[in-house]
Design an enzyme around this catalytic site. Structure first.
Site, PDB file in Angstrom:
ATOM      1  N   ASP A   1      -1.206   6.127  -6.050  1.00  0.00           N
ATOM      2  CA  ASP A   1      -2.274   7.119  -5.980  1.00  0.00           C
ATOM      3  C   ASP A   1      -2.016   8.273  -6.944  1.00  0.00           C
ATOM      4  O   ASP A   1      -1.233   9.179  -6.650  1.00  0.00           O
ATOM      5  CB  ASP A   1      -2.365   7.681  -4.559  1.00  0.00           C
ATOM      6  CG  ASP A   1      -2.570   6.586  -3.525  1.00  0.00           C
ATOM      7  OD1 ASP A   1      -3.673   6.034  -3.489  1.00  0.00           O
ATOM      8  OD2 ASP A   1      -1.627   6.286  -2.764  1.00  0.00           O
TER       9      ASP A   1
ATOM     10  N   HIS B   1       0.840  -1.192   0.000  1.00  0.00           N
ATOM     11  CA  HIS B   1       0.000   0.000   0.000  1.00  0.00           C
ATOM     12  C   HIS B   1       0.880   1.249   0.000  1.00  0.00           C
ATOM     13  O   HIS B   1       1.635   1.482   0.940  1.00  0.00           O
ATOM     14  CB  HIS B   1      -0.911  -0.025   1.231  1.00  0.00           C
ATOM     15  CG  HIS B   1      -1.934   1.049   1.265  1.00  0.00           C
ATOM     16  ND1 HIS B   1      -2.035   1.955   2.290  1.00  0.00           N
ATOM     17  CD2 HIS B   1      -2.918   1.369   0.378  1.00  0.00           C
ATOM     18  CE1 HIS B   1      -3.046   2.781   2.063  1.00  0.00           C
ATOM     19  NE2 HIS B   1      -3.589   2.442   0.906  1.00  0.00           N
TER      20      HIS B   1
ATOM     21  N   HIS C   1      -0.703  10.481  -2.327  1.00  0.00           N
ATOM     22  CA  HIS C   1      -1.977  10.034  -1.758  1.00  0.00           C
ATOM     23  C   HIS C   1      -2.911  11.179  -1.396  1.00  0.00           C
ATOM     24  O   HIS C   1      -4.085  11.189  -1.778  1.00  0.00           O
ATOM     25  CB  HIS C   1      -1.749   9.172  -0.513  1.00  0.00           C
ATOM     26  CG  HIS C   1      -3.027   8.713   0.114  1.00  0.00           C
ATOM     27  ND1 HIS C   1      -3.658   9.420   1.103  1.00  0.00           N
ATOM     28  CD2 HIS C   1      -3.809   7.631  -0.147  1.00  0.00           C
ATOM     29  CE1 HIS C   1      -4.783   8.796   1.442  1.00  0.00           C
ATOM     30  NE2 HIS C   1      -4.890   7.705   0.704  1.00  0.00           N
TER      31      HIS C   1
ATOM     32  N   GLU D   1       0.263  -0.638  -4.816  1.00  0.00           N
ATOM     33  CA  GLU D   1      -0.850   0.298  -4.972  1.00  0.00           C
ATOM     34  C   GLU D   1      -0.284   1.712  -5.036  1.00  0.00           C
ATOM     35  O   GLU D   1       0.582   2.075  -4.238  1.00  0.00           O
ATOM     36  CB  GLU D   1      -1.808   0.168  -3.781  1.00  0.00           C
ATOM     37  CG  GLU D   1      -3.049   1.044  -3.865  1.00  0.00           C
ATOM     38  CD  GLU D   1      -2.917   2.332  -3.063  1.00  0.00           C
ATOM     39  OE1 GLU D   1      -3.890   3.121  -3.051  1.00  0.00           O
ATOM     40  OE2 GLU D   1      -1.862   2.569  -2.449  1.00  0.00           O
TER      41      GLU D   1
END
Length: 321
Positions: A99, A69, A112, A97
């Protein structure tokens, strides 16, 4: 220290960027991490979209996976930093992951938050800064200390990941049309999962390219049926369930050949005792989940290694060099 003009020029060329980026990342690392960089790097060897679908297809002999993440090394390194991804991949066979967000001049960077204060040396909203201004900022580590790393663009992350791993691209504020164009322009179809919060989002991409794969939010049977009714093939889907669910939903998705992803960040990654955290990761996998999305990705991988089958049809996708 700002990046010299000639370096920025060379990085503007795609082929040169692919050659120089790993070298640039190596020299930008603190001395304490150079030793880790000399270790063999893990790779997920996915040659094309057919292989990507096969990699994520649920099979009884599946190998449990870990998705980092925002990079998955929150306790030691800046999130969403190229060097963080590189360091994590040298420690474990992960995918990541990321963003994507828009700057003032509509460039897409990987960050993020909508604001800069928590993760960079900037202040205020990202959309009030141009890409050139964002380039001057430094990323902060988890303790708020400025590092030597900067905010990467989505193209830089794609270039880094190509041939190494898979990117799971969250939605944030980038329009679906723009994200689709970036994926196609960079020929990234064979190593990306696109986050789909509702079936309509997946339908948009699927109508344009039948091969694109999705991390689909399926937290209950009703949502599972909604994706089915939308006509998205199950071979194109990895199911994101959030927190652990009733095993019945796992079984229903597995019967469709769909892997199940659980997010450990809000609860399990925050358990203070390391062994208790390890036990929680193992319990989630043992209960039927296939993928952990974790802020402690390397630690989670070490915890569940004992649950990975020695012989599996998925072994062919795991390489190291």
């Amino acid at each position: 220290m700002s990046v010299p003009i000639f370096i920025r020029y060379m990085f503007s060329d795609i082929s040169m960027r692919r050659f120089l980026l790993p070298l640039f990342l190596w020299f930008s690392l603190p001395l304490s991490e150079i030793k880790a960089q000399n270790e063999r790097i893990h790779q997920l060897e996915i040659a094309n979209v057919k292989a990507l679908k096969a990699f994520f297809k649920y099979t009884p002999d599946r190998i449990p996976l870990i998705c980092g993440h925002r990079g998955g090394l929150k306790s030691t390194s800046p999130e969403n930093a190229l060097a963080t991804f590189e360091l994590a991949l040298r420690k474990a066979p992960l995918f990541f992951e990321i963003d994507p967000r828009l700057t003032k001049d509509s460039a897409v960077v990987i960050l993020h938050d909508a604001t800069l204060d928590r993760t960079t040396t900037g202040t205020g909203k990202l959309v009030d800064y141009t890409l050139e201004e964002v380039r001057k900022l430094k990323l902060k580590d988890s303790k708020g200390n400025a590092t030597s790393y900067r905010v990467p663009t989505i193209e830089e992350v794609i270039d880094w990941a190509r041939g190494k791993t898979i990117l799971m691209i969250d939605k944030k504020d980038v329009p679906v049309e723009m994200l689709y164009e970036i994926i196609k322009k960079n020929k990234a179809e064979s190593f990306v999962l696109i986050s789909s919060y509702k079936p309509e989002e997946a339908v948009y991409y699927h109508q344009k390219d039948k091969n694109l794969m999705f991390e689909a939010f399926i937290k209950n049977e009703k949502q599972m049926q909604a994706y089915e009714q939308a006509g998205i093939p199950w071979e194109n889907i990895v199911a994101y369930l959030g927190q652990p669910k009733d095993k019945k939903l796992y079984d229903q998705l597995h019967q469709k050949g769909v892997m199940v992803m659980i997010y450990t960040g809000p609860v399990y990654d925050k358990i203070k005792d390391k062994e208790q955290r390890a036990n929680s990761y193992r319990e989630i996998i043992s209960s039927g989940a296939d993928i952990l999305l974790s802020d402690r990705a390397v630690e989670a991988y070490e915890a569940i290694k004992e649950l990975m089958p020695l012989k599996s049809s998925k072994r062919k996708f795991f390489k190291s060099r």
